[in-house]
Design a protein around this motif. Structure first.
Motif, PDB file in Angstrom:
ATOM      1  N   TRP A 372       0.853  -1.189   0.000  1.00 50.82           N
ATOM      2  CA  TRP A 372       0.000   0.000   0.000  1.00 50.82           C
ATOM      3  C   TRP A 372       0.884   1.233   0.000  1.00 50.82           C
ATOM      4  CZ3 TRP A 372       0.085  -4.029   3.275  1.00 50.82           C
ATOM      5  CH2 TRP A 372       0.583  -3.850   4.565  1.00 50.82           C
ATOM      6  N   HIS A 373       0.448   2.241  -0.720  1.00 49.74           N
ATOM      7  CA  HIS A 373       1.274   3.438  -0.927  1.00 49.74           C
ATOM      8  C   HIS A 373       0.820   4.619  -0.063  1.00 49.74           C
ATOM      9  CE1 HIS A 373       3.124   1.360  -4.307  1.00 49.74           C
ATOM     10  NE2 HIS A 373       1.911   1.036  -4.703  1.00 49.74           N
ATOM     11  N   VAL A 374      -0.268   4.435   0.642  1.00 52.11           N
ATOM     12  CA  VAL A 374      -0.786   5.499   1.511  1.00 52.11           C
ATOM     13  C   VAL A 374      -1.153   4.901   2.857  1.00 52.11           C
ATOM     14  CG1 VAL A 374      -1.638   6.883  -0.418  1.00 52.11           C
ATOM     15  CG2 VAL A 374      -3.157   5.209   0.668  1.00 52.11           C
ATOM     16  N   ARG A 375      -1.197   5.761   3.864  1.00 55.88           N
ATOM     17  CA  ARG A 375      -1.609   5.363   5.199  1.00 55.88           C
ATOM     18  C   ARG A 375      -2.627   6.381   5.718  1.00 55.88           C
ATOM     19  NH1 ARG A 375       0.820   1.552   7.756  1.00 55.88           N
ATOM     20  NH2 ARG A 375       0.167   2.399   9.759  1.00 55.88           N
ATOM     21  N   PRO A 376      -3.388   6.026   6.759  1.00 56.85           N
ATOM     22  CA  PRO A 376      -4.321   6.988   7.327  1.00 56.85           C
ATOM     23  C   PRO A 376      -3.639   8.302   7.674  1.00 56.85           C
ATOM     24  CG  PRO A 376      -4.781   4.818   8.201  1.00 56.85           C
ATOM     25  CD  PRO A 376      -3.523   4.693   7.387  1.00 56.85           C
ATOM     26  N   GLY A 377      -4.277   9.392   7.258  1.00 59.49           N
ATOM     27  CA  GLY A 377      -3.724  10.723   7.455  1.00 59.49           C
ATOM     28  C   GLY A 377      -3.119  11.313   6.193  1.00 59.49           C
ATOM     29  N   ASP A 378      -2.793  10.458   5.213  1.00 60.20           N
ATOM     30  CA  ASP A 378      -2.241  10.953   3.943  1.00 60.20           C
ATOM     31  C   ASP A 378      -3.344  11.558   3.079  1.00 60.20           C
ATOM     32  OD1 ASP A 378       0.176   9.973   4.761  1.00 60.20           O
ATOM     33  OD2 ASP A 378       0.186   8.233   3.409  1.00 60.20           O
ATOM     34  N   THR A 379      -2.968  12.513   2.257  1.00 57.95           N
ATOM     35  CA  THR A 379      -3.895  13.096   1.288  1.00 57.95           C
ATOM     36  C   THR A 379      -3.643  12.466  -0.075  1.00 57.95           C
ATOM     37  OG1 THR A 379      -3.951  15.196   2.483  1.00 57.95           O
ATOM     38  CG2 THR A 379      -4.634  15.240   0.170  1.00 57.95           C
ATOM     39  N   VAL A 380      -4.723  12.045  -0.743  1.00 54.30           N
ATOM     40  CA  VAL A 380      -4.578  11.404  -2.056  1.00 54.30           C
ATOM     41  C   VAL A 380      -5.436  12.132  -3.079  1.00 54.30           C
ATOM     42  CG1 VAL A 380      -4.123   9.154  -1.021  1.00 54.30           C
ATOM     43  CG2 VAL A 380      -6.458   9.744  -1.670  1.00 54.30           C
TER      44      VAL A 380
END
Length: 433
Positions: A372-380
């Motif tokens: 996965w390339h994002v985690r909670p808190g990241d903006t996508v």
């Protein structure tokens, strides 16, 4: 006279099993007198009706009694082990065992294979070329005695709680994993038979854990701490969050590579933080209060132990790890802040891609899994990669994509919770003294 049907029906009807019934059914199952389908039925009855504290203690003792106990008295260093109840992306054992050994303890880490949607430490390590999980008792002791190693991660030998080995494989494929007494007795039978002086338990709680609620995780942790104390083993449990997966990968070779990053002084912040927290608990339980695990990561001592440990078990720590033949990217369909990453969905997807088993005894793919390339808190943003899927069989991509549908929740804000939620067990002697 005791027989399988009477034991099954007693538990099916909610009755407490006698010591004689428990001793008999565990021994008979181990010898092959009780068939897999009968033990599956009993396990399901236990899932629905539970075991009392007394039944759980007897069930654990009966599983230990089917084999031998390891004698670690020849070791000159304090012995301490760690066990996780299973999570997604939980590769903590890999950097943790050599790290704690580098700080002066002996770490006899008996580990298991994948269970349900969670990855297995042995499956992960077997992606290292040449590495072997099956060691004799003499080989285990030789590695632990070696002043340059001091840690071993391996399968429980055939003579160590053999009842659990059979029941563990059966529970994995019969939907009978999520049971406090079965989980507690499985873990503690091996750990008590292993003979370490202290044990730190990492009890996962949340969407990606077998224990979904804090109350359930607390119950499991308390039962295991009590079983350890009954056996004279210093036992501590940490309840840790498993709503989101750990790190950025789930899959065998993928997680080994991420673990090596941690040992090299990098790696995901959550994996590093939990590794150090558990190391401090293990060292405290072993009486090594002055050890500095963070320093052992920084100065390379933990990496040296890792390489020596892998070589001692036939592996090549610098060989390229297997890679899946196929990969596919799953992109975001909308924009926003990641408010949740469903660990259960990720674990199921990794299993469907080949990183875990759908049938008892099925081989796993070393290179399969999810990044996965994002985690909670990241903006996508829409179109940005969320996941990369890996497998040798492209027909597996469809089911894995379906499992991940909605796994990455987008919204406006995210508030992070603690990684370590609660501690259960005795306070180390140095604290408050």
């Amino acid at each position: 006279m005791t027989d399988a049907i009477s034991v099954i029906t007693a538990k099916r009807d909610g009755r407490e099993l006698t010591d004689r019934q428990i001793d008999w059914v565990i021994d008979a199952f181990t010898r092959g007198e009780v068939a897999d389908e009968q033990m599956s039925a009993l396990a399901m009855a236990i899932v629905f009706n539970g075991l009392t504290r007394a039944e759980t203690a007897r069930w654990t003792a009966a599983m230990i009694a089917t084999g031998q106990r390891m004698d670690l008295s020849a070791l000159r260093r304090p012995t301490v082990d760690k066990h996780s109840t299973g999570g997604v992306g939980d590769k903590i054992t890999l950097p943790l065992a050599p790290l704690v050994a580098a700080c002066g303890a002996a770490v006899p880490q008996l580990s298991g294979r994948g269970l349900g949607h969670t990855g297995g430490t042995l499956d992960k390590l077997e992606s290292i070329p040449g590495w072997r999980a099956e060691l004799t008792g003499e080989e285990i002791l030789a590695i632990l005695v070696d002043p340059e190693i001091g840690a071993v991660v391996c399968a429980a030998g055939a003579g160590l709680a053999p009842a659990d080995k059979k029941l563990y494989a059966l529970r994995d494929v019969t939907g009978t994993v999520e049971s406090v007494p079965l989980l507690a007795s499985s873990i503690m039978s091996k750990k008590i038979a292993e003979g370490a002086g202290a044990l730190v338990l990492d009890v996962k709680v949340g969407a990606g854990a077998f224990m979904k609620t804090l109350a359930g995780a607390r119950e499991l942790a308390t039962v295991m701490v009590e079983l350890g104390a009954d056996a004279g083993m210093h036992t501590v449990a940490l309840l840790t969050a498993m709503d989101s997966p750990l790190g950025y990968t789930a899959g065998n070779a993928l997680e080994v590579a991420e673990s090596v990053e941690v040992l090299a002084g990098g790696g995901p912040a959550d994996v590093v933080a939990l590794t150090l927290t558990l190391a401090e608990e293990m060292l405290g339980a072993a009486g090594l209060y002055d050890a500095d695990p963070a320093a052992a990561l920084r100065d390379g001592r933990a990496m040296d132990r890792w390489r020596a440990m892998v070589r001692a078990q036939g592996g090549d720590p610098v060989a390229p790890l297997p890679r899946a033949r196929e990969s596919e990217v799953v992109a975001a369909t909308g924009s926003g802040v990641v408010t949740g990453l469903d660990a259960m969905a990720v674990g199921i997807a990794a299993r469907l891609l080949g990183a875990g088993r759908l049938r008892q005894g099925e081989p796993v793919q070393a290179g399969a899994g999810v990044r996965w390339h994002v985690r909670p808190g990241d903006t996508v943003r829409a179109g940005q990669p969320l996941f990369t899927l890996y497998t040798d069989d492209p027909d597996r991509f469809g089911p894995a994509r379906a499992a991940l549908a909605g796994a990455c929740a987008l919204g406006g804000t995210h508030r992070a919770g603690p990684l370590v939620i609660e501690r259960i067990g005795p306070v180390p002697a140095s604290v408050g003294s």
